[in-house]
Design a protein around this motif. Structure first.
Motif, PDB file in Angstrom:
ATOM      1  N   CYS A  81      28.539  37.301  50.570  1.00  0.00           N
ATOM      2  CA  CYS A  81      29.788  37.430  49.945  1.00  0.00           C
ATOM      3  C   CYS A  81      29.890  39.081  49.637  1.00  0.00           C
ATOM      4  O   CYS A  81      29.444  39.594  48.791  1.00  0.00           O
ATOM      5  CB  CYS A  81      29.695  36.468  48.602  1.00  0.00           C
ATOM      6  SG  CYS A  81      31.280  36.818  47.706  1.00  0.00           S
ATOM      7  N   LEU A  94      24.516  31.337  40.904  1.00  0.00           N
ATOM      8  CA  LEU A  94      24.707  32.451  41.829  1.00  0.00           C
ATOM      9  C   LEU A  94      24.706  31.419  43.104  1.00  0.00           C
ATOM     10  O   LEU A  94      25.588  31.515  44.042  1.00  0.00           O
ATOM     11  CB  LEU A  94      23.977  33.474  42.120  1.00  0.00           C
ATOM     12  CG  LEU A  94      24.310  34.553  43.246  1.00  0.00           C
ATOM     13  CD1 LEU A  94      25.543  35.067  43.226  1.00  0.00           C
ATOM     14  CD2 LEU A  94      23.246  35.582  43.202  1.00  0.00           C
ATOM     15  N   LEU A 124      27.553  28.686  43.478  1.00  0.00           N
ATOM     16  CA  LEU A 124      28.736  29.475  43.568  1.00  0.00           C
ATOM     17  C   LEU A 124      28.717  29.867  45.033  1.00  0.00           C
ATOM     18  O   LEU A 124      29.811  29.893  45.831  1.00  0.00           O
ATOM     19  CB  LEU A 124      29.077  30.520  42.737  1.00  0.00           C
ATOM     20  CG  LEU A 124      29.137  30.081  41.236  1.00  0.00           C
ATOM     21  CD1 LEU A 124      29.390  31.127  40.559  1.00  0.00           C
ATOM     22  CD2 LEU A 124      30.469  29.204  41.312  1.00  0.00           C
ATOM     23  N   MET A 125      27.864  30.638  45.708  1.00  0.00           N
ATOM     24  CA  MET A 125      27.909  31.051  47.201  1.00  0.00           C
ATOM     25  C   MET A 125      27.857  30.127  48.078  1.00  0.00           C
ATOM     26  O   MET A 125      28.511  30.034  49.257  1.00  0.00           O
ATOM     27  CB  MET A 125      26.577  32.143  47.317  1.00  0.00           C
ATOM     28  CG  MET A 125      26.750  33.300  46.480  1.00  0.00           C
ATOM     29  SD  MET A 125      25.466  34.640  46.972  1.00  0.00           S
ATOM     30  CE  MET A 125      26.262  35.172  48.409  1.00  0.00           C
ATOM     31  N   GLN A 173      31.681  28.726  48.347  1.00  0.00           N
ATOM     32  CA  GLN A 173      32.708  29.904  48.270  1.00  0.00           C
ATOM     33  C   GLN A 173      33.849  29.289  48.791  1.00  0.00           C
ATOM     34  O   GLN A 173      33.830  28.409  49.775  1.00  0.00           O
ATOM     35  CB  GLN A 173      32.159  30.825  49.319  1.00  0.00           C
ATOM     36  CG  GLN A 173      31.205  31.851  48.803  1.00  0.00           C
ATOM     37  CD  GLN A 173      30.781  33.059  49.577  1.00  0.00           C
ATOM     38  OE1 GLN A 173      31.553  33.907  49.909  1.00  0.00           O
ATOM     39  NE2 GLN A 173      29.446  32.870  50.126  1.00  0.00           N
ATOM     40  N   ARG A 219      27.591  37.929  35.826  1.00  0.00           N
ATOM     41  CA  ARG A 219      28.812  38.752  36.329  1.00  0.00           C
ATOM     42  C   ARG A 219      28.424  40.158  35.877  1.00  0.00           C
ATOM     43  O   ARG A 219      28.898  41.114  36.573  1.00  0.00           O
ATOM     44  CB  ARG A 219      30.133  38.047  35.723  1.00  0.00           C
ATOM     45  CG  ARG A 219      30.414  36.880  36.027  1.00  0.00           C
ATOM     46  CD  ARG A 219      31.714  36.293  35.403  1.00  0.00           C
ATOM     47  NE  ARG A 219      32.794  36.741  35.937  1.00  0.00           N
ATOM     48  CZ  ARG A 219      34.223  36.093  35.876  1.00  0.00           C
ATOM     49  NH1 ARG A 219      34.038  35.121  35.057  1.00  0.00           N
ATOM     50  NH2 ARG A 219      35.247  36.763  36.305  1.00  0.00           N
ATOM     51  N   ASP A 231      33.491  42.669  40.081  1.00  0.00           N
ATOM     52  CA  ASP A 231      33.160  41.540  39.789  1.00  0.00           C
ATOM     53  C   ASP A 231      33.581  40.380  41.125  1.00  0.00           C
ATOM     54  O   ASP A 231      34.860  40.078  41.249  1.00  0.00           O
ATOM     55  CB  ASP A 231      33.571  40.880  38.609  1.00  0.00           C
ATOM     56  CG  ASP A 231      32.991  39.582  37.954  1.00  0.00           C
ATOM     57  OD1 ASP A 231      32.256  38.817  38.738  1.00  0.00           O
ATOM     58  OD2 ASP A 231      33.422  38.998  36.961  1.00  0.00           O
ATOM     59  N   ILE A 285      33.063  37.123  41.010  1.00  0.00           N
ATOM     60  CA  ILE A 285      33.275  35.902  40.525  1.00  0.00           C
ATOM     61  C   ILE A 285      34.547  35.983  39.785  1.00  0.00           C
ATOM     62  O   ILE A 285      35.039  36.592  38.820  1.00  0.00           O
ATOM     63  CB  ILE A 285      32.257  35.289  39.727  1.00  0.00           C
ATOM     64  CG1 ILE A 285      31.065  35.320  40.253  1.00  0.00           C
ATOM     65  CG2 ILE A 285      32.637  34.005  39.063  1.00  0.00           C
ATOM     66  CD1 ILE A 285      29.648  34.956  39.420  1.00  0.00           C
ATOM     67  N   TYR A 314      35.199  28.351  38.195  1.00  0.00           N
ATOM     68  CA  TYR A 314      34.925  29.733  38.658  1.00  0.00           C
ATOM     69  C   TYR A 314      34.893  29.775  40.238  1.00  0.00           C
ATOM     70  O   TYR A 314      34.529  28.757  40.989  1.00  0.00           O
ATOM     71  CB  TYR A 314      33.446  30.052  38.320  1.00  0.00           C
ATOM     72  CG  TYR A 314      33.451  30.177  36.851  1.00  0.00           C
ATOM     73  CD1 TYR A 314      33.645  31.081  35.886  1.00  0.00           C
ATOM     74  CD2 TYR A 314      32.806  29.120  36.133  1.00  0.00           C
ATOM     75  CE1 TYR A 314      33.669  31.285  34.646  1.00  0.00           C
ATOM     76  CE2 TYR A 314      32.686  29.173  34.863  1.00  0.00           C
ATOM     77  CZ  TYR A 314      32.981  29.915  33.898  1.00  0.00           C
ATOM     78  OH  TYR A 314      33.047  30.232  32.855  1.00  0.00           O
ATOM     79  N   MET A 323      34.184  32.109  43.728  1.00  0.00           N
ATOM     80  CA  MET A 323      33.151  33.037  44.124  1.00  0.00           C
ATOM     81  C   MET A 323      33.989  33.807  45.419  1.00  0.00           C
ATOM     82  O   MET A 323      34.381  33.068  46.128  1.00  0.00           O
ATOM     83  CB  MET A 323      31.897  32.566  44.877  1.00  0.00           C
ATOM     84  CG  MET A 323      30.746  33.561  45.311  1.00  0.00           C
ATOM     85  SD  MET A 323      30.135  34.464  43.845  1.00  0.00           S
ATOM     86  CE  MET A 323      29.114  35.775  44.502  1.00  0.00           C
TER      87      MET A 323
END
Length: 225
Positions: free
Chosen positions: A129, A158, A161-162, A165, A198, A208, A210, A218, A220
């Motif tokens: 990302c 992390l 969220l990745m 995405q 963050r 940031d 995020i 949230y 990403m």
């Protein structure tokens, strides 16, 4: 990722749980099939590691009961039964994979990666990302070759969220997939960990990645400021 280990051999169960927690997975565990069904009825898991020879209710009963209402949760059978017919029976009952005992922890970890990151090819172990990279094998994050120092919860947030995405992830979803069943649903813990993550990302990236989506969660992939 939120995992459940169901194994009646307590020493083996503790070894597996300790190994997975070192890799920053969120792990619940139990030693019998009856407790397993109770947990599966109230918690959401990304993967269940299931022994077959369980007290109270055997593993096949647990698997078949789960599959009556849940076809999505991935199940990896861990069993000393290594005959072909045992594997076929387990897979036909709804298991996603079957690993015969004894096994090496390294192979177990690889099977878990394969099942929880099924949308990526086995060779594509790096999630990216912007300038941020996450290695799903070592479960470490780097920016320009520099490894970030993250807590277990920050690593889990992390990674999730990745992996997801492009779509907002709610606080409730993070709670389901990154926290174990000891967390209070009204706890401020999630926001505290996200805020800390963050801050670390902003310090090394200069922005940031995020973003907050009001009412959604949230996301990403925030653009560089």
């Amino acid at each position: 990722m939120h995992l459940l280990v169901i194994e009646d051999e307590r020493a083996l169960c503790e070894t597996i749980v300790r190994s997975l927690r070192r890799l920053a997975y969120s792990v619940d565990f139990c030693y019998d099939g009856e407790t397993a069904l109770e947990l599966l009825g109230v918690e959401r898991y990304d993967l269940v590691l299931l022994d077959l020879n369980l007290p109270k209710k055997d593993g096949m009963t647990v698997l078949r009961t789960l599959r009556q209402t849940d076809r999505e949760t991935r199940v990896l059978i861990l069993s000393a039964r290594s005959e072909v017919e045992d594997k076929v029976q387990g897979l036909d009952a709804g298991a996603n994979d079957y690993l015969a005992k004894p096994f090496h922890l390294a192979e177990l970890e690889a099977r878990i990666r394969s099942l929880t990151l099924r949308q990526f090819t086995q060779q594509d172990v790096l999630l990216s990302c912007g300038g941020l990279t996450f290695d799903t094998r070592s479960r470490t994050a780097t920016v320009n070759g520099r490894t970030l120092t993250l807590t277990r919860k920050e690593t889990g947030i992390l990674e999730y969220l990745m992996v997801h995405q492009g779509r907002p992830v709610s606080q409730e979803e993070l709670m389901d997939h990154v926290w174990d069943n000891s967390v209070d649903s009204f706890s401020n813990s999630i926001r505290v960990h996200i805020s800390a993550l963050r801050k670390k990302l902003r310090a090394v990236l200069g922005y940031d990645p995020i973003r907050n989506r009001i009412g959604e969660g949230y996301l990403m992939g925030g653009e560089e400021a």
